[in-house]
Design a protein around this motif. Structure first.
Motif, PDB file in Angstrom:
ATOM      1  N   THR A  27      -3.590   0.388   6.998  1.00 41.62           N
ATOM      2  CA  THR A  27      -2.629   0.230   5.906  1.00 41.62           C
ATOM      3  C   THR A  27      -1.263   0.827   6.198  1.00 41.62           C
ATOM      4  OG1 THR A  27      -3.471   2.264   4.890  1.00 41.62           O
ATOM      5  CG2 THR A  27      -4.438   0.189   4.149  1.00 41.62           C
TER       6      THR A  27
ATOM      7  N   TYR B 294      -4.360  -7.261   0.088  1.00 44.17           N
ATOM      8  CA  TYR B 294      -4.778  -6.446   1.223  1.00 44.17           C
ATOM      9  C   TYR B 294      -5.822  -7.188   2.062  1.00 44.17           C
ATOM     10  CZ  TYR B 294      -7.058  -2.875   3.991  1.00 44.17           C
ATOM     11  OH  TYR B 294      -7.614  -2.178   5.035  1.00 44.17           O
ATOM     12  N   HIS B 295      -6.820  -7.785   1.405  1.00 40.57           N
ATOM     13  CA  HIS B 295      -7.860  -8.486   2.166  1.00 40.57           C
ATOM     14  C   HIS B 295      -7.365  -9.833   2.687  1.00 40.57           C
ATOM     15  CE1 HIS B 295     -11.305  -5.777   1.819  1.00 40.57           C
ATOM     16  NE2 HIS B 295     -10.722  -5.379   0.706  1.00 40.57           N
TER      17      HIS B 295
ATOM     18  N   THR C 128     -19.962  -8.357   0.505  1.00 40.79           N
ATOM     19  CA  THR C 128     -18.851  -7.693   1.192  1.00 40.79           C
ATOM     20  C   THR C 128     -19.225  -7.341   2.616  1.00 40.79           C
ATOM     21  OG1 THR C 128     -17.989  -6.778  -0.883  1.00 40.79           O
ATOM     22  CG2 THR C 128     -17.314  -5.690   1.164  1.00 40.79           C
TER      23      THR C 128
ATOM     24  N   TYR D 237     -16.035  -0.453   6.376  1.00 44.11           N
ATOM     25  CA  TYR D 237     -16.786  -1.512   5.702  1.00 44.11           C
ATOM     26  C   TYR D 237     -18.173  -1.782   6.269  1.00 44.11           C
ATOM     27  CZ  TYR D 237     -12.203  -2.509   3.746  1.00 44.11           C
ATOM     28  OH  TYR D 237     -10.996  -2.403   3.103  1.00 44.11           O
TER      29      TYR D 237
ATOM     30  N   CYS E 213     -11.505  -0.227  10.554  1.00 43.46           N
ATOM     31  CA  CYS E 213     -12.065  -1.234   9.640  1.00 43.46           C
ATOM     32  C   CYS E 213     -13.582  -1.267   9.722  1.00 43.46           C
ATOM     33  CB  CYS E 213     -11.483  -2.609   9.966  1.00 43.46           C
ATOM     34  SG  CYS E 213      -9.751  -2.808   9.512  1.00 43.46           S
TER      35      CYS E 213
ATOM     36  N   LEU F  18      -5.814  -5.592  -4.253  1.00 42.80           N
ATOM     37  CA  LEU F  18      -7.042  -5.851  -3.506  1.00 42.80           C
ATOM     38  C   LEU F  18      -6.990  -7.221  -2.831  1.00 42.80           C
ATOM     39  CD1 LEU F  18     -10.633  -4.949  -4.526  1.00 42.80           C
ATOM     40  CD2 LEU F  18     -10.176  -7.260  -3.725  1.00 42.80           C
TER      41      LEU F  18
ATOM     42  N   CYS G 116      -6.441   0.129  -4.420  1.00 43.29           N
ATOM     43  CA  CYS G 116      -7.574  -0.593  -4.990  1.00 43.29           C
ATOM     44  C   CYS G 116      -8.301  -1.350  -3.884  1.00 43.29           C
ATOM     45  CB  CYS G 116      -7.084  -1.575  -6.073  1.00 43.29           C
ATOM     46  SG  CYS G 116      -6.503  -0.790  -7.575  1.00 43.29           S
ATOM     47  N   ASP G 117      -9.337  -0.743  -3.367  1.00 46.66           N
ATOM     48  CA  ASP G 117     -10.153  -1.397  -2.353  1.00 46.66           C
ATOM     49  C   ASP G 117     -11.568  -1.573  -2.888  1.00 46.66           C
ATOM     50  OD1 ASP G 117     -10.677  -2.672  -0.008  1.00 46.66           O
ATOM     51  OD2 ASP G 117     -10.898  -0.853   1.196  1.00 46.66           O
TER      52      ASP G 117
ATOM     53  N   TYR H  37      -9.484   6.851  -4.616  1.00 48.53           N
ATOM     54  CA  TYR H  37      -8.954   6.285  -3.378  1.00 48.53           C
ATOM     55  C   TYR H  37      -7.449   6.194  -3.547  1.00 48.53           C
ATOM     56  CZ  TYR H  37     -10.423   3.829   0.922  1.00 48.53           C
ATOM     57  OH  TYR H  37     -10.713   3.475   2.223  1.00 48.53           O
TER      58      TYR H  37
ATOM     59  N   ALA I 111      -8.826   4.643   6.494  1.00 52.81           N
ATOM     60  CA  ALA I 111      -8.098   3.573   5.806  1.00 52.81           C
ATOM     61  C   ALA I 111      -6.593   3.686   5.999  1.00 52.81           C
ATOM     62  CB  ALA I 111      -8.432   3.585   4.324  1.00 52.81           C
TER      63      ALA I 111
ATOM     64  N   ILE J 234       0.817  -1.222   0.000  1.00 56.05           N
ATOM     65  CA  ILE J 234       0.000   0.000   0.000  1.00 56.05           C
ATOM     66  C   ILE J 234       0.848   1.268   0.000  1.00 56.05           C
ATOM     67  CG2 ILE J 234      -1.773   1.314   1.212  1.00 56.05           C
ATOM     68  CD1 ILE J 234      -2.820  -1.292   0.065  1.00 56.05           C
TER      69      ILE J 234
END
Length: 313
Positions: free
Chosen positions: A278, A105-106, A200, A260, A256, A102, A180-181, A177, A274, A78
């Motif tokens: 990160t 990161y997840h 999601t 989300y 978080c 993406l 890429c989220d 952003y 965010a 990131i």
């Protein structure tokens, strides 16, 4: 055919975080410094845990070493891209690079959630069931639990990446952003995203809520056990072993949940939130664990003292 062609975007452009032009150089240096210190700090924790025989065989510090690896990885996927946004010119990210960012990161973020839960469970066993702890939490079991966290995290990351990029993307390719989220990328899709948004919300909600609930339950039991300790020094030492973990969990989970687990909106607050999982949390974790954990500080002193002794010889 038109829909198929519309999904063949070659690249995305990350807009980055909004900032006054006069602060470009300052922000570039700031985030570059954060990245370098994050890598060095977590590497120091990793080396300390590996090199000190009193730490690397204990489950708590096996988890801490894995956490350092995750922090270094999240920061690496990131922060360098974020830092590039403070230089001149447009720097697109390839379509495949966006998918990879993406996914990882997840993958890493959910693995970190599971790892925080394992660390809370480890503290629960150590404080609430100290006589049974060596049998219940062995080094082999802790390694298996960590492996399970990695597998579960990879499945979560793959699910989110597949669902996000199965949609067609056409027209504008500017992601509002700094990486890429899911919410930012879905805004560019040329199809109905309601199913993606629901999955999601449910998927991330289940991971975050279940992990946080288990952590909270563990610390309720831990707090009760600590309050039953008769000596003030014993209570202080017990709380000190948990304080660092409680701090990093709070700093990680609150942003978080804000990102989300609420109606999808695009706002500077979302980008500010965010930055914590990160960039800020990976940077702070080594500081929190070295400043609030006496055993890590003693191990660092032993390692530094040993190095000095060898150099004098």
């Amino acid at each position: 055919m038109e829909e198929a062609n519309s999904s063949l975007l070659a690249e995305f452009i990350l807009i980055g975080i909004p900032y006054p032009p006069g602060l470009r150089t300052f922000l570039f240096v700031l985030f570059l410094l954060i990245y370098v210190l994050t890598q060095l700090g977590n590497l120091l924790i990793l080396v300390t845990v590996w090199a000190d025989p009193q730490l690397h065989a204990r489950p708590m510090y096996i988890f801490l070493g894995v956490l350092s690896i995750i922090d270094m990885s999240i920061s690496s996927i990131i922060v360098p891209r974020l830092t590039m946004n403070f230089t001149s010119g447009i720097k697109p990210i390839p379509f495949g690079g966006c998918i990879a960012q993406l996914y990882f990161y997840h993958f890493l973020g959910s693995t970190q959630c599971f790892l925080y839960t394992l660390m809370a469970y480890d503290r629960y066993l150590a404080i609430c069931r100290p006589l049974h702890y060596p049998v219940l939490m062995t080094a082999k079991l802790s390694a298996l639990l960590v492996a399970g966290a990695w597998v579960a995290g990879s499945i979560h990351g793959a699910l989110q990446a597949i669902l996000t990029f199965r949609l067609p993307y056409c027209g504008a390719n500017q992601v509002d952003y700094f990486f890429c989220d899911i919410p930012a990328v879905l805004r560019l899709a040329c199809a109905d995203t309601s199913v993606n948004e629901l999955v999601t919300f449910v998927d991330i909600g289940v991971v975050v809520a279940s992990c946080f609930s288990l952590i909270l339950l563990s610390y309720v039991q831990i707090s009760r056990a600590i309050l039953r300790i008769r000596t003030a020094d014993g209570r202080r030492r017990a709380f000190s072993t948990c304080g660092a973990h409680v701090t990093v969990v709070t700093v990680y989970y609150m942003p978080c949940a804000f990102i989300y687990l609420r109606p999808e909106t695009s706002s500077p607050l979302s980008e500010a939130a965010a930055l914590f999982p990160t960039a800020i949390t990976p940077f702070l974790n080594p500081l929190i664990y070295t400043l609030r954990n006496q055993e890590v500080k003693l191990a660092l002193r032993r390692m530094i003292g040993g190095s000095r002794a060898k150099s004098e010889l």
